[in-house]
Design a protein around this motif. Structure first.
Motif, PDB file in Angstrom:
ATOM      1  N   PRO A  10       0.830  -1.215   0.000  1.00  0.00           N
ATOM      2  CA  PRO A  10       0.000   0.000   0.000  1.00  0.00           C
ATOM      3  C   PRO A  10       0.862   1.261   0.000  1.00  0.00           C
ATOM      4  O   PRO A  10       1.910   1.313   0.659  1.00  0.00           O
ATOM      5  N   TYR A  11       0.433   2.290  -0.719  1.00  0.00           N
ATOM      6  CA  TYR A  11       1.192   3.535  -0.765  1.00  0.00           C
ATOM      7  C   TYR A  11       1.437   4.096   0.631  1.00  0.00           C
ATOM      8  O   TYR A  11       2.511   4.647   0.910  1.00  0.00           O
ATOM      9  N   VAL A  12       0.463   3.937   1.509  1.00  0.00           N
ATOM     10  CA  VAL A  12       0.601   4.484   2.851  1.00  0.00           C
ATOM     11  C   VAL A  12       1.735   3.793   3.607  1.00  0.00           C
ATOM     12  O   VAL A  12       2.324   4.366   4.520  1.00  0.00           O
ATOM     13  N   TYR A  13       2.045   2.570   3.241  1.00  0.00           N
ATOM     14  CA  TYR A  13       3.129   1.843   3.892  1.00  0.00           C
ATOM     15  C   TYR A  13       4.485   2.340   3.406  1.00  0.00           C
ATOM     16  O   TYR A  13       5.428   2.498   4.195  1.00  0.00           O
ATOM     17  N   ALA A  14       4.590   2.618   2.125  1.00  0.00           N
ATOM     18  CA  ALA A  14       5.864   3.087   1.567  1.00  0.00           C
ATOM     19  C   ALA A  14       6.095   4.568   1.804  1.00  0.00           C
ATOM     20  O   ALA A  14       7.236   5.004   2.015  1.00  0.00           O
ATOM     21  N   TYR A  15       5.003   5.361   1.764  1.00  0.00           N
ATOM     22  CA  TYR A  15       5.119   6.809   1.864  1.00  0.00           C
ATOM     23  C   TYR A  15       4.210   7.289   2.985  1.00  0.00           C
ATOM     24  O   TYR A  15       2.988   7.394   2.817  1.00  0.00           O
ATOM     25  N   ARG A  16       4.789   7.595   4.117  1.00  0.00           N
ATOM     26  CA  ARG A  16       4.024   7.951   5.302  1.00  0.00           C
ATOM     27  C   ARG A  16       3.176   9.203   5.054  1.00  0.00           C
ATOM     28  O   ARG A  16       3.700  10.254   4.678  1.00  0.00           O
ATOM     29  N   PRO A  17       1.884   9.128   5.312  1.00  0.00           N
ATOM     30  CA  PRO A  17       1.026  10.312   5.142  1.00  0.00           C
ATOM     31  C   PRO A  17       1.125  11.232   6.352  1.00  0.00           C
ATOM     32  O   PRO A  17       1.649  10.859   7.403  1.00  0.00           O
ATOM     33  N   GLU A  18       0.606  12.435   6.187  1.00  0.00           N
ATOM     34  CA  GLU A  18       0.522  13.359   7.308  1.00  0.00           C
ATOM     35  C   GLU A  18      -0.511  12.834   8.309  1.00  0.00           C
ATOM     36  O   GLU A  18      -1.355  12.011   7.994  1.00  0.00           O
ATOM     37  N   GLY A  19      -0.423  13.339   9.512  1.00  0.00           N
ATOM     38  CA  GLY A  19      -1.395  12.952  10.519  1.00  0.00           C
ATOM     39  C   GLY A  19      -0.752  12.281  11.709  1.00  0.00           C
ATOM     40  O   GLY A  19       0.456  12.038  11.741  1.00  0.00           O
ATOM     41  N   ASN A  20      -1.571  11.938  12.686  1.00  0.00           N
ATOM     42  CA  ASN A  20      -1.061  11.307  13.894  1.00  0.00           C
ATOM     43  C   ASN A  20      -0.908   9.804  13.677  1.00  0.00           C
ATOM     44  O   ASN A  20      -1.427   9.248  12.702  1.00  0.00           O
TER      45      ASN A  20
ATOM     46  N   GLY B 170      -4.989   4.023   7.995  1.00  0.00           N
ATOM     47  CA  GLY B 170      -4.760   3.978   6.558  1.00  0.00           C
ATOM     48  C   GLY B 170      -4.119   2.680   6.114  1.00  0.00           C
ATOM     49  O   GLY B 170      -4.337   2.226   4.991  1.00  0.00           O
ATOM     50  N   LEU B 171      -3.336   2.060   6.990  1.00  0.00           N
ATOM     51  CA  LEU B 171      -2.730   0.770   6.665  1.00  0.00           C
ATOM     52  C   LEU B 171      -3.759  -0.349   6.745  1.00  0.00           C
ATOM     53  O   LEU B 171      -3.800  -1.242   5.901  1.00  0.00           O
ATOM     54  N   VAL B 172      -4.614  -0.298   7.768  1.00  0.00           N
ATOM     55  CA  VAL B 172      -5.629  -1.339   7.950  1.00  0.00           C
ATOM     56  C   VAL B 172      -6.669  -1.278   6.842  1.00  0.00           C
ATOM     57  O   VAL B 172      -7.152  -2.305   6.361  1.00  0.00           O
ATOM     58  N   ARG B 173      -6.994  -0.040   6.392  1.00  0.00           N
ATOM     59  CA  ARG B 173      -7.998   0.137   5.338  1.00  0.00           C
ATOM     60  C   ARG B 173      -7.376   0.926   4.179  1.00  0.00           C
ATOM     61  O   ARG B 173      -7.766   2.070   3.909  1.00  0.00           O
ATOM     62  N   PRO B 174      -6.384   0.331   3.519  1.00  0.00           N
ATOM     63  CA  PRO B 174      -5.711   1.074   2.456  1.00  0.00           C
ATOM     64  C   PRO B 174      -6.649   1.363   1.296  1.00  0.00           C
ATOM     65  O   PRO B 174      -7.490   0.550   0.933  1.00  0.00           O
ATOM     66  N   ALA B 175      -6.495   2.551   0.742  1.00  0.00           N
ATOM     67  CA  ALA B 175      -7.322   2.952  -0.393  1.00  0.00           C
ATOM     68  C   ALA B 175      -6.427   3.286  -1.572  1.00  0.00           C
ATOM     69  O   ALA B 175      -5.260   3.637  -1.413  1.00  0.00           O
ATOM     70  N   GLY B 176      -6.971   3.174  -2.769  1.00  0.00           N
ATOM     71  CA  GLY B 176      -6.222   3.560  -3.954  1.00  0.00           C
ATOM     72  C   GLY B 176      -5.233   2.500  -4.400  1.00  0.00           C
ATOM     73  O   GLY B 176      -5.260   1.349  -3.966  1.00  0.00           O
ATOM     74  N   LYS B 177      -4.335   2.932  -5.274  1.00  0.00           N
ATOM     75  CA  LYS B 177      -3.377   2.007  -5.854  1.00  0.00           C
ATOM     76  C   LYS B 177      -2.346   1.547  -4.830  1.00  0.00           C
ATOM     77  O   LYS B 177      -2.134   2.195  -3.814  1.00  0.00           O
ATOM     78  N   ALA B 178      -1.695   0.444  -5.150  1.00  0.00           N
ATOM     79  CA  ALA B 178      -0.600  -0.059  -4.335  1.00  0.00           C
ATOM     80  C   ALA B 178       0.630  -0.210  -5.213  1.00  0.00           C
ATOM     81  O   ALA B 178       0.525  -0.368  -6.435  1.00  0.00           O
ATOM     82  N   LEU B 179       1.785  -0.158  -4.594  1.00  0.00           N
ATOM     83  CA  LEU B 179       3.018  -0.414  -5.316  1.00  0.00           C
ATOM     84  C   LEU B 179       3.171  -1.891  -5.593  1.00  0.00           C
ATOM     85  O   LEU B 179       2.898  -2.732  -4.726  1.00  0.00           O
ATOM     86  N   ARG B 180       3.603  -2.218  -6.787  1.00  0.00           N
ATOM     87  CA  ARG B 180       4.012  -3.592  -7.079  1.00  0.00           C
ATOM     88  C   ARG B 180       5.499  -3.652  -6.772  1.00  0.00           C
ATOM     89  O   ARG B 180       6.344  -3.321  -7.590  1.00  0.00           O
ATOM     90  N   ALA B 181       5.793  -4.042  -5.557  1.00  0.00           N
ATOM     91  CA  ALA B 181       7.146  -3.933  -5.022  1.00  0.00           C
ATOM     92  C   ALA B 181       7.875  -5.266  -5.123  1.00  0.00           C
ATOM     93  O   ALA B 181       7.479  -6.236  -4.468  1.00  0.00           O
TER      94      ALA B 181
END
Length: 275
Positions: free
Chosen positions: A18-28, A35-46
């Motif tokens: 998930p993008y949120v895993y590779a690129y930390r979003p703003e927020g607490n 965002g990790l538990v409920r990832p939205a949008g595209k994911a990296l094919r890593a």
């Protein structure tokens, strides 16, 4: 004259990251975890990448390993329950020993392996190298063998007996890097302390064939974007150490713009090291 090594990347599998895993979003931290538990949008094919180095005098040296065949057929048994859930989206390529043989490398004859770190997606194939000694940072070995290590991504039964481990403590400054170690004493393979992803993570700086300079980043940055933009991933062992490692990697990239940087999970960078 510094000897040159031939370096080849081996794609051993692929993660849906998930993008949120590779690129930390703003927020607490709580909102980031959501965002990790409920990832939205595209994911990296890593991709998951290991490397074969061929040195004119020292012979074949591996960097990290691929996957045991159990990682595909019996992942819960191979990774343990927590990591089998974490890596539920992993697609495993051919078993690591088969991939080595396809490249003319006998797994039973490999004598030296450098481990960037000891997370499960890098260690599954260690058991396939019965004659090898493993070069590992002392801080990394301590973290991987400590109580509760499985909760931090380490799987004990992947690891060799400590009698087959060469513990190192990089400490020599080199360019923008604060702590390094000339592995072979000839400048061809330099270990670089890049902690943050794990306590003892190491990257490798290579003087490669054809006059190339290659930096195997490992997971000190998941992708080149992390380096270029100074973006932390969602989870680290130490944010402070990760930022410092990213800063040193970025300084190196600016200082040597012709160098090839290859993070282990960048979707495309590994292709620069294909034959």
């Amino acid at each position: 004259m510094t000897p040159a090594v031939e370096v080849e990347a081996i794609r051993t599998g692929e993660l849906r990251m998930p993008y949120v895993y590779a690129y930390r979003p703003e927020g607490n931290p709580l909102s980031r975890l959501a965002g990790l538990v409920r990832p939205a949008g595209k994911a990296l094919r890593a991709p998951c990448v290991a490397y074969v180095l061929r040195h004119p005098e020292a012979g074949t040296i591996l960097v990290d390993t691929g996957f045991h065949r159990d990682a595909a057929s019996a992942r819960r048994e191979d990774f343990g329950l927590p990591m089998s859930v974490m890596f539920g989206g992993l697609k495993v390529d051919d078993p690591f020993d088969d991939q080595l043989r396809a490249r003319g490398v006998d797994p039973g004859a490999v004598e030296r392996v450098v481990m960037t770190h000891l997370h499960v997606d890098h260690t599954s194939g260690m058991r396939l190298l019965p004659s090898a000694r493993f070069t590992i940072a002392r801080a990394e070995w301590s973290a991987a063998t400590a109580r509760g290590a499985v909760a931090k991504g380490f799987v004990g039964h992947h690891l060799p007996d400590e009698s087959r481990v060469d513990l190192v403590d990089p400490g020599e400054p080199h360019g923008p890097f604060a702590r390094t170690l000339d592995l072979l004493g000839d400048g061809s393979v330099r270990l670089i302390a890049t902690p943050g992803h794990t306590p003892g993570h190491m990257s490798l700086l290579l003087r490669a064939a054809g006059g190339r300079t290659v930096l195997l980043v490992g997971d000190a940055a998941y992708t080149l974007r992390n380096v270029r933009e100074g973006i932390l991933p969602l989870l680290t062992a130490s944010d402070r150490a990760y930022r410092e490692s990213l800063s040193q990697l970025a300084a190196f990239a600016e200082r040597e713009p012709e160098a090839t940087l290859v993070p282990s999970h960048d979707p495309d960078a590994w292709r620069e090291l294909q034959p």
